[in-house]
Motif scaffolding. Structure first.
Motif, mmCIF file in Angstrom:
data_model
loop_
_atom_site.group_PDB
_atom_site.id
_atom_site.type_symbol
_atom_site.label_atom_id
_atom_site.label_comp_id
_atom_site.label_asym_id
_atom_site.label_seq_id
_atom_site.Cartn_x
_atom_site.Cartn_y
_atom_site.Cartn_z
ATOM 1 N N VAL A 132 0.375 -1.310 0.164
ATOM 2 C CA VAL A 132 -0.247 0.170 0.280
ATOM 3 C C VAL A 132 0.768 1.533 0.308
ATOM 4 O O VAL A 132 0.720 2.288 -1.313
ATOM 5 N N SER A 133 1.768 1.639 0.985
ATOM 6 C CA SER A 133 3.021 2.785 0.217
ATOM 7 C C SER A 133 3.741 2.831 -0.501
ATOM 8 O O SER A 133 3.957 3.633 -0.979
ATOM 9 N N GLY A 134 3.858 1.163 -0.844
ATOM 10 C CA GLY A 134 5.154 1.394 -1.994
ATOM 11 C C GLY A 134 4.021 2.047 -3.315
ATOM 12 O O GLY A 134 4.516 2.556 -4.049
ATOM 13 N N ILE A 135 2.531 1.500 -3.600
ATOM 14 C CA ILE A 135 1.899 1.974 -4.988
ATOM 15 C C ILE A 135 1.407 4.358 -4.325
ATOM 16 O O ILE A 135 1.731 4.466 -5.701
ATOM 17 N N ILE A 136 1.085 3.822 -3.034
ATOM 18 C CA ILE A 136 1.347 5.826 -2.945
ATOM 19 C C ILE A 136 2.670 6.361 -3.239
ATOM 20 O O ILE A 136 2.506 7.710 -3.796
ATOM 21 N N ALA A 143 5.163 5.130 -5.465
ATOM 22 C CA ALA A 143 5.131 5.496 -6.927
ATOM 23 C C ALA A 143 4.544 6.624 -7.424
ATOM 24 O O ALA A 143 4.834 7.035 -8.947
ATOM 25 N N MET A 144 3.406 6.911 -6.731
ATOM 26 C CA MET A 144 2.482 7.922 -8.145
ATOM 27 C C MET A 144 3.291 9.071 -7.621
ATOM 28 O O MET A 144 2.951 10.731 -8.559
ATOM 29 N N HIS A 145 4.221 9.353 -7.323
ATOM 30 C CA HIS A 145 5.900 10.354 -6.779
ATOM 31 C C HIS A 145 6.551 10.237 -7.152
ATOM 32 O O HIS A 145 7.453 11.567 -7.278
ATOM 33 N N TYR A 146 6.952 9.136 -7.687
ATOM 34 C CA TYR A 146 8.797 8.894 -8.005
ATOM 35 C C TYR A 146 8.810 8.868 -9.356
ATOM 36 O O TYR A 146 8.122 8.377 -10.362
ATOM 37 N N THR A 147 10.220 9.763 -9.445
ATOM 38 C CA THR A 147 10.361 9.222 -11.424
ATOM 39 C C THR A 147 11.422 9.201 -11.412
ATOM 40 O O THR A 147 12.779 9.125 -10.713
ATOM 41 N N PRO A 148 11.747 7.650 -12.176
ATOM 42 C CA PRO A 148 12.107 6.576 -12.305
ATOM 43 C C PRO A 148 13.397 7.349 -13.580
ATOM 44 O O PRO A 148 13.433 6.525 -14.511
ATOM 45 N N HIS A 149 13.378 8.884 -12.982
ATOM 46 C CA HIS A 149 14.732 8.813 -14.089
ATOM 47 C C HIS A 149 16.543 9.566 -13.089
ATOM 48 O O HIS A 149 15.981 10.006 -12.252
ATOM 49 N N HIS A 167 11.331 15.345 -3.171
ATOM 50 C CA HIS A 167 9.874 16.622 -3.144
ATOM 51 C C HIS A 167 8.954 15.417 -1.884
ATOM 52 O O HIS A 167 8.183 15.534 -1.916
ATOM 53 N N ILE A 168 9.041 14.488 -1.925
ATOM 54 C CA ILE A 168 8.094 13.346 -1.248
ATOM 55 C C ILE A 168 8.326 13.560 -0.335
ATOM 56 O O ILE A 168 7.615 13.975 0.687
ATOM 57 N N MET A 169 9.661 13.810 0.270
ATOM 58 C CA MET A 169 9.631 14.395 2.281
ATOM 59 C C MET A 169 9.263 15.612 2.082
ATOM 60 O O MET A 169 8.750 15.786 3.335
ATOM 61 N N ARG A 170 9.865 16.757 1.327
ATOM 62 C CA ARG A 170 9.215 17.799 2.232
ATOM 63 C C ARG A 170 7.713 18.933 1.439
ATOM 64 O O ARG A 170 7.685 19.645 1.881
ATOM 65 N N ASP A 171 7.226 18.197 0.145
ATOM 66 C CA ASP A 171 6.024 18.528 -0.302
ATOM 67 C C ASP A 171 4.859 17.874 -0.505
ATOM 68 O O ASP A 171 3.814 18.955 -0.561
ATOM 69 N N ASN A 205 2.058 15.874 0.753
ATOM 70 C CA ASN A 205 1.320 15.548 2.530
ATOM 71 C C ASN A 205 1.384 14.183 2.685
ATOM 72 O O ASN A 205 1.173 13.217 2.592
ATOM 73 N N TYR A 206 2.304 14.339 4.217
ATOM 74 C CA TYR A 206 2.355 12.767 4.735
ATOM 75 C C TYR A 206 3.646 12.973 3.935
ATOM 76 O O TYR A 206 3.655 11.171 4.509
ATOM 77 N N GLY A 207 3.917 13.220 2.943
ATOM 78 C CA GLY A 207 4.753 11.904 1.915
ATOM 79 C C GLY A 207 6.269 11.706 2.929
ATOM 80 O O GLY A 207 7.005 10.500 2.878
ATOM 81 N N TRP A 208 6.665 12.344 3.833
ATOM 82 C CA TRP A 208 7.636 12.024 5.205
ATOM 83 C C TRP A 208 7.190 11.253 5.351
ATOM 84 O O TRP A 208 8.328 9.500 5.775
ATOM 85 N N LEU A 209 6.497 10.757 6.317
ATOM 86 C CA LEU A 209 5.334 9.403 7.031
ATOM 87 C C LEU A 209 5.635 8.351 6.300
ATOM 88 O O LEU A 209 5.581 7.550 6.843
ATOM 89 N N LEU A 210 5.216 8.779 4.830
ATOM 90 C CA LEU A 210 4.657 7.596 3.665
ATOM 91 C C LEU A 210 6.370 6.350 3.974
ATOM 92 O O LEU A 210 6.435 5.394 3.478
ATOM 93 N N ARG A 211 7.333 7.382 3.426
ATOM 94 C CA ARG A 211 8.595 7.367 2.889
ATOM 95 C C ARG A 211 8.809 6.756 4.427
ATOM 96 O O ARG A 211 9.618 5.380 4.520
ATOM 97 N N TYR A 212 8.671 6.633 5.357
ATOM 98 C CA TYR A 212 9.167 6.419 6.581
ATOM 99 C C TYR A 212 9.199 4.883 6.736
ATOM 100 O O TYR A 212 9.423 4.013 7.303
ATOM 101 N N ILE A 213 7.705 4.462 7.046
ATOM 102 C CA ILE A 213 6.711 3.957 7.253
ATOM 103 C C ILE A 213 7.756 2.848 5.912
ATOM 104 O O ILE A 213 7.587 1.220 5.981
#
Length: 429
Positions: free
Chosen positions: A56-60, A62-68, A78-82, A84-92
């Motif tokens: 579940v956390s990986g799917i969310i 992936a919506m904001h990650y750019t594989p380049h 960008h996930i960590m700073r911009d 909403n709760y991206g820092w939490l999702l990434r740390y989870i």
């Protein structure tokens, strides 16, 4: 007229045409379970919980990650700073990988201690090893995605290992890279596979559960249930026990996420990948360290170069688990009744911890004057001696303690006092 099984009319209507609810009720509710399972059996359900959390956390994410290669590092920032709760999702997600491996490793060592790999659960055990391999592949590819220094150089070093294979090695490396160096095609391939493999793991987990329910769970005594008196329904007795285990587990998980999210991380991975600057000490994630130590421990042996020997030893350390049910000939499952095996089990556990410690240190360093390379070679040798020599010999020479005649007997006659025990091997060892 019999009382309908399900009160909800919609559920009854669906179940009559597609008996999915009856199946789930039988497998998760009525499923007869040995009445003496301890909290060590909670780790299977915890592993399932972590798989869902990671998907579940990986799917969310992936919506904001750019594989380049020019955008991956900044997209993580960008996930960590911009977001909403991206820092939490990434740390989870990031710490969830470590918690997932902790749970699975405990699950594996519990199986080793109580003999859960023995007949008739050989295929159940082998499917579990497949899950471990898929987890390792998924975790390695996920570690590359942030595109930091350790991500880039870890991918370079590990994928380069395949070049040691005769004839096909260089072609495999080129295929993995998608070119002649770790670059944008590599990152795209790893992102695609990292997204796909968790769903493959989920499919294999379904097979794992089906194989488990065919012959039922093992138990601390390592003997089969003799009838209804030895078992209880899975729900509510073990669901309540699992809920308690989940509560305790989430306390540790939350403490890691909120108070020490980078405990298992490498500082170098917060530096953007630079192919022109090699980190002083390249190390994989902690859950790969024992295998990394085995990889580095093998010297040149006759016509086999150290690199090829290390790769073969590293993969053999996992593949030996596939044949474990046939290496251990003892008719007794549980280490409770195998006094000699019990000691060797704890020695093996200590040996794996030593390998992890060695893998975290440079092979050029030493501990009280003893080079880590030498310690790693001794620990690697013992790892294979344990499986290939000790276990087969114990099956012939070890004298196990008497087994209780049923699961209920020790419970009803004074806890651990095995009144009426028998020295006969199990009917289904």
């Amino acid at each position: 007229m019999s009382t309908p099984k399900f009160k909800n009319p919609i559920v009854r209507w669906i179940d009559y045409r597609l008996p999915i609810f009856s199946f789930l009720d039988h497998e998760m509710h009525e499923y007869p379970t040995p009445k003496n399972l301890s909290y060590w059996w909670n780790f299977g359900s915890l592993a399932g919980l972590m798989l869902v959390v990671m998907i579940v956390s990986g799917i969310i994410l992936a919506m904001h990650y750019t594989p380049h290669v020019t955008l991956a590092f900044n997209s993580v920032e960008h996930i960590m700073r911009d977001v909403n709760y991206g820092w939490l999702l990434r740390y989870i997600h990031m710490n969830g990988a470590s918690m997932f491996f902790i749970v699975v490793y405990v699950h594996i060592f519990r199986g080793l201690y109580y003999g859960s790999y023995k007949k008739p659960r050989e295929l159940l055990w082998m499917i579990g090893v497949v899950i471990l391999l898929l987890m390792m592949a998924t975790a390695f590819m996920g570690y590359v995605l942030p595109w930091g220094q350790m991500s880039f150089w870890g991918a370079t070093v590990i994928t380069n290992l395949f070049s040691a294979l005769p004839i096909v090695g260089k072609y495999i490396v080129t295929w993995l890279w998608g070119g002649f160096s770790v670059d944008n095609p590599t990152l795209n391939r790893f992102f695609s596979l990292h997204y796909l493999l968790p769903f493959a793991i989920l499919g294999v987990v379904v097979l794992h559960v089906l194989a488990l329910h065919k012959h039922g769970s093992n138990n601390p005594l390592g003997i089969d249930t003799k009838g209804p008196q030895d078992s209880i329904p899975f729900h509510p007795y073990y669901t309540v026990k699992d809920y308690f285990g989940v509560g305790v587990f989430l306390i540790f998980y939350a403490a890691l996420v909120f108070f020490s999210p980078n405990f298992f991380g490498e500082p170098d991975n917060y530096i953007p990948a630079n192919p022109m600057a090699t980190p002083t000490h390249i190390v994989p994630e902690w859950y790969f360290l024992p295998f990394y130590a085995i990889l580095r421990a093998v010297p040149d042996i006759w016509f086999i170069e150290a690199k090829l020997g290390g790769v073969l030893a590293m993969f053999s350390a996992i593949l030996v688990l596939f044949v474990l049910p046939w290496l251990d000939h003892s008719p007794v499952r549980s280490a409770r009744f195998r006094p000699t095996y019990k000691w060797f089990f704890w020695i093996h556990l200590a040996d794996c911890l030593v390998l992890g410690w060695v893998g975290a240190n440079s092979p050029d360093a030493s501990f009280h004057g003893v080079p880590f390379l030498i310690i790693g070679r001794i620990a690697t040798a013992w790892y294979f001696i344990h499986f290939l020599i000790v276990l087969p010999l114990l099956g012939f020479f070890e004298k196990p303690k008497p087994l209780p005649t049923s699961i209920s007997e020790p419970v009803l006659k004074g806890g651990g006092k095995l009144a009426g025990a028998t020295t006969k091997p199990m009917e289904k060892a």
